[in-house]
Write a protein that holds these residues in place. Structure first.
Motif, PDB file in Angstrom:
ATOM      1  N   LEU A 174       0.823  -1.205   0.000  1.00 24.76           N
ATOM      2  CA  LEU A 174       0.000   0.000   0.000  1.00 24.76           C
ATOM      3  C   LEU A 174       0.863   1.265   0.000  1.00 24.76           C
ATOM      4  O   LEU A 174       0.501   2.266  -0.630  1.00 24.76           O
ATOM      5  N   GLU A 175       1.990   1.205   0.689  1.00 24.67           N
ATOM      6  CA  GLU A 175       2.889   2.354   0.703  1.00 24.67           C
ATOM      7  C   GLU A 175       3.417   2.636  -0.711  1.00 24.67           C
ATOM      8  O   GLU A 175       3.372   3.772  -1.198  1.00 24.67           O
ATOM      9  N   VAL A 176       3.912   1.579  -1.364  1.00 25.91           N
ATOM     10  CA  VAL A 176       4.458   1.753  -2.713  1.00 25.91           C
ATOM     11  C   VAL A 176       3.343   2.114  -3.693  1.00 25.91           C
ATOM     12  O   VAL A 176       3.517   2.970  -4.566  1.00 25.91           O
ATOM     13  N   GLU A 177       2.193   1.470  -3.556  1.00 21.30           N
ATOM     14  CA  GLU A 177       1.046   1.795  -4.413  1.00 21.30           C
ATOM     15  C   GLU A 177       0.690   3.270  -4.301  1.00 21.30           C
ATOM     16  O   GLU A 177       0.479   3.956  -5.313  1.00 21.30           O
ATOM     17  N   GLY A 178       0.601   3.766  -3.076  1.00 22.05           N
ATOM     18  CA  GLY A 178       0.253   5.172  -2.867  1.00 22.05           C
ATOM     19  C   GLY A 178       1.262   6.106  -3.502  1.00 22.05           C
ATOM     20  O   GLY A 178       0.896   7.133  -4.095  1.00 22.05           O
ATOM     21  N   ARG A 179       2.533   5.757  -3.392  1.00 23.20           N
ATOM     22  CA  ARG A 179       3.586   6.578  -4.010  1.00 23.20           C
ATOM     23  C   ARG A 179       3.431   6.587  -5.523  1.00 23.20           C
ATOM     24  O   ARG A 179       3.561   7.620  -6.180  1.00 23.20           O
ATOM     25  N   CYS A 180       3.132   5.414  -6.083  1.00 25.06           N
ATOM     26  CA  CYS A 180       2.937   5.307  -7.533  1.00 25.06           C
ATOM     27  C   CYS A 180       1.774   6.184  -7.983  1.00 25.06           C
ATOM     28  O   CYS A 180       1.879   6.946  -8.954  1.00 25.06           O
ATOM     29  N   HIS A 181       0.664   6.102  -7.265  1.00 23.12           N
ATOM     30  CA  HIS A 181      -0.526   6.847  -7.664  1.00 23.12           C
ATOM     31  C   HIS A 181      -0.330   8.349  -7.507  1.00 23.12           C
ATOM     32  O   HIS A 181      -0.825   9.130  -8.328  1.00 23.12           O
ATOM     33  N   ASP A 182       0.403   8.753  -6.479  1.00 23.52           N
ATOM     34  CA  ASP A 182       0.668  10.181  -6.282  1.00 23.52           C
ATOM     35  C   ASP A 182       1.470  10.751  -7.449  1.00 23.52           C
ATOM     36  O   ASP A 182       1.173  11.851  -7.942  1.00 23.52           O
ATOM     37  N   VAL A 183       2.480  10.018  -7.874  1.00 23.05           N
ATOM     38  CA  VAL A 183       3.308  10.488  -8.997  1.00 23.05           C
ATOM     39  C   VAL A 183       2.499  10.495 -10.285  1.00 23.05           C
ATOM     40  O   VAL A 183       2.563  11.445 -11.078  1.00 23.05           O
ATOM     41  N   ILE A 184       1.720   9.435 -10.508  1.00 25.24           N
ATOM     42  CA  ILE A 184       0.923   9.336 -11.736  1.00 25.24           C
ATOM     43  C   ILE A 184      -0.105  10.460 -11.823  1.00 25.24           C
ATOM     44  O   ILE A 184      -0.244  11.119 -12.857  1.00 25.24           O
ATOM     45  N   THR A 185      -0.849  10.686 -10.742  1.00 22.33           N
ATOM     46  CA  THR A 185      -1.881  11.724 -10.773  1.00 22.33           C
ATOM     47  C   THR A 185      -1.286  13.123 -10.804  1.00 22.33           C
ATOM     48  O   THR A 185      -1.948  14.073 -11.248  1.00 22.33           O
ATOM     49  N   GLY A 186      -0.049  13.264 -10.356  1.00 26.57           N
ATOM     50  CA  GLY A 186       0.597  14.579 -10.355  1.00 26.57           C
ATOM     51  C   GLY A 186       1.344  14.899 -11.633  1.00 26.57           C
ATOM     52  O   GLY A 186       1.843  16.019 -11.805  1.00 26.57           O
ATOM     53  N   ALA A 187       1.411  13.936 -12.555  1.00 21.84           N
ATOM     54  CA  ALA A 187       2.151  14.146 -13.803  1.00 21.84           C
ATOM     55  C   ALA A 187       1.359  15.023 -14.761  1.00 21.84           C
ATOM     56  O   ALA A 187       0.130  15.120 -14.679  1.00 21.84           O
ATOM     57  N   SER A 188       2.057  15.644 -15.672  1.00 21.23           N
ATOM     58  CA  SER A 188       1.394  16.471 -16.668  1.00 21.23           C
ATOM     59  C   SER A 188       0.625  15.598 -17.651  1.00 21.23           C
ATOM     60  O   SER A 188       0.957  14.425 -17.850  1.00 21.23           O
ATOM     61  N   THR A 189      -0.387  16.146 -18.275  1.00 18.55           N
ATOM     62  CA  THR A 189      -1.232  15.406 -19.214  1.00 18.55           C
ATOM     63  C   THR A 189      -0.406  14.842 -20.365  1.00 18.55           C
ATOM     64  O   THR A 189       0.404  15.548 -20.968  1.00 18.55           O
ATOM     65  N   GLY A 190      -0.590  13.560 -20.639  1.00 14.30           N
ATOM     66  CA  GLY A 190       0.120  12.924 -21.732  1.00 14.30           C
ATOM     67  C   GLY A 190       1.519  12.452 -21.400  1.00 14.30           C
ATOM     68  O   GLY A 190       2.184  11.818 -22.234  1.00 14.30           O
ATOM     69  N   GLU A 191       2.000  12.726 -20.195  1.00 15.28           N
ATOM     70  CA  GLU A 191       3.360  12.330 -19.824  1.00 15.28           C
ATOM     71  C   GLU A 191       3.436  10.826 -19.578  1.00 15.28           C
ATOM     72  O   GLU A 191       2.551  10.245 -18.947  1.00 15.28           O
ATOM     73  N   ASN A 192       4.485  10.203 -20.094  1.00 18.53           N
ATOM     74  CA  ASN A 192       4.773   8.810 -19.784  1.00 18.53           C
ATOM     75  C   ASN A 192       5.581   8.783 -18.494  1.00 18.53           C
ATOM     76  O   ASN A 192       6.790   8.993 -18.504  1.00 18.53           O
ATOM     77  N   VAL A 193       4.879   8.558 -17.415  1.00 20.55           N
ATOM     78  CA  VAL A 193       5.518   8.612 -16.096  1.00 20.55           C
ATOM     79  C   VAL A 193       6.703   7.657 -16.015  1.00 20.55           C
ATOM     80  O   VAL A 193       7.735   7.963 -15.408  1.00 20.55           O
ATOM     81  N   LEU A 194       6.589   6.495 -16.661  1.00 21.50           N
ATOM     82  CA  LEU A 194       7.627   5.470 -16.531  1.00 21.50           C
ATOM     83  C   LEU A 194       8.960   5.914 -17.113  1.00 21.50           C
ATOM     84  O   LEU A 194      10.004   5.374 -16.762  1.00 21.50           O
ATOM     85  N   ASN A 195       8.955   6.901 -18.007  1.00 16.94           N
ATOM     86  CA  ASN A 195      10.190   7.389 -18.612  1.00 16.94           C
ATOM     87  C   ASN A 195      10.818   8.550 -17.858  1.00 16.94           C
ATOM     88  O   ASN A 195      11.908   9.009 -18.206  1.00 16.94           O
ATOM     89  N   SER A 196      10.131   9.033 -16.825  1.00 18.36           N
ATOM     90  CA  SER A 196      10.650  10.161 -16.047  1.00 18.36           C
ATOM     91  C   SER A 196      11.549   9.665 -14.916  1.00 18.36           C
ATOM     92  O   SER A 196      11.562   8.475 -14.584  1.00 18.36           O
ATOM     93  N   ALA A 197      12.284  10.586 -14.328  1.00 18.72           N
ATOM     94  CA  ALA A 197      13.144  10.221 -13.193  1.00 18.72           C
ATOM     95  C   ALA A 197      12.296   9.689 -12.039  1.00 18.72           C
ATOM     96  O   ALA A 197      12.653   8.700 -11.386  1.00 18.72           O
ATOM     97  N   ALA A 198      11.152  10.343 -11.802  1.00 17.75           N
ATOM     98  CA  ALA A 198      10.267   9.882 -10.725  1.00 17.75           C
ATOM     99  C   ALA A 198       9.718   8.505 -11.047  1.00 17.75           C
ATOM    100  O   ALA A 198       9.583   7.653 -10.163  1.00 17.75           O
ATOM    101  N   GLY A 199       9.405   8.270 -12.329  1.00 19.01           N
ATOM    102  CA  GLY A 199       8.888   6.968 -12.736  1.00 19.01           C
ATOM    103  C   GLY A 199       9.911   5.870 -12.578  1.00 19.01           C
ATOM    104  O   GLY A 199       9.582   4.750 -12.150  1.00 19.01           O
ATOM    105  N   ARG A 200      11.144   6.170 -12.911  1.00 17.16           N
ATOM    106  CA  ARG A 200      12.205   5.160 -12.752  1.00 17.16           C
ATOM    107  C   ARG A 200      12.409   4.830 -11.278  1.00 17.16           C
ATOM    108  O   ARG A 200      12.716   3.682 -10.925  1.00 17.16           O
TER     109      ARG A 200
END
Length: 223
Positions: A174-200
């Protein structure tokens, strides 16, 4: 608090676009993936290492939640494996491998729609598996290495996570899930989160958590 169907967790998914829901489910499956790549898969299942690696590679190549022909082809190949034509009585590690494979099938079936229900189902799968492992650890008479570290983590985890009253793996998921969702929802529209530093960094967190699952499963394999 209902950790499995918590409204606050579901609300995050409800606010996500199709692409973001895909990224959230991909990361949930990433948290279940190490048993497939770091543990031996029964030879009689006919699930080769190439197919397993292709799942992750094809899944990461297109992250918009739309149809993915490459991933669909891998799943089609996987569905022809002897695994799906035989009755299986899996041990604990094998049950985790089967659930991970099932999760990839669910994700592929959801492509093009990625509804809230479909997304929730895959993310809940990761929560359920984490809780199941905690239950197995609690019930076994075999010592699972790292007990003191797990207890220390639960003693010091933030209050909102401790409130669920869960064991180590369910809480960590749940901790890691929450971190993932926070980064995803905070990303700019159309951004591939997985390719960003935060995504990595998220991918690394999911992988570290998944390898912890493998470490625990190996103990049960030696019983």
């Amino acid at each position: 608090m209902d950790w499995l169907y918590d409204e606050a967790l579901t609300a995050q998914i409800r606010r996500m676009s199709r692409a973001r829901r895909y990224q959230a489910t991909f990361l949930a499956l990433r948290r279940l993936h190490a048993p497939l790549v770091d543990m031996e898969i029964p030879e009689e299942w006919g699930v080769g290492r190439v197919v397993v690696n292709s799942l992750l590679n094809c899944g990461a190549a297109r992250v918009d939640g739309e149809a993915n022909d490459a991933l669909q082809q891998v799943i089609s190949e996987l569905s022809r494996a002897p695994l799906f034509a035989s009755e299986i009585d899996p041990n604990l590690a094998e049950s985790f491998q089967l659930e991970a494979i099932g999760g990839w099938i669910l994700l592929t079936e959801a492509l093009g729609e990625m509804s809230e229900v479909q997304t929730d189902r895959i993310i809940i799968l990761a929560r359920e598996q984490a809780h199941y492992l905690d239950q197995c650890i609690e019930e076994t008479v075999v010592a699972v290495e790292g007990e003191e570290l797990r207890e220390s983590y639960l003693e010091n985890v933030e209050d909102r996570l401790r409130a669920y009253g869960l064991g180590y793996f369910a809480t960590r998921n749940l901790e890691v899930e929450g971190r993932c969702h926070d980064v995803i929802t905070g990303a700019s529209t159309g951004e591939n989160v997985l390719n960003s530093a935060a995504g990595r960094a998220l991918l690394d967190s999911c992988d570290r958590y998944s390898r912890e699952i493998v470490s625990a499963l190996r103990v049960f394999a030696c019983e």
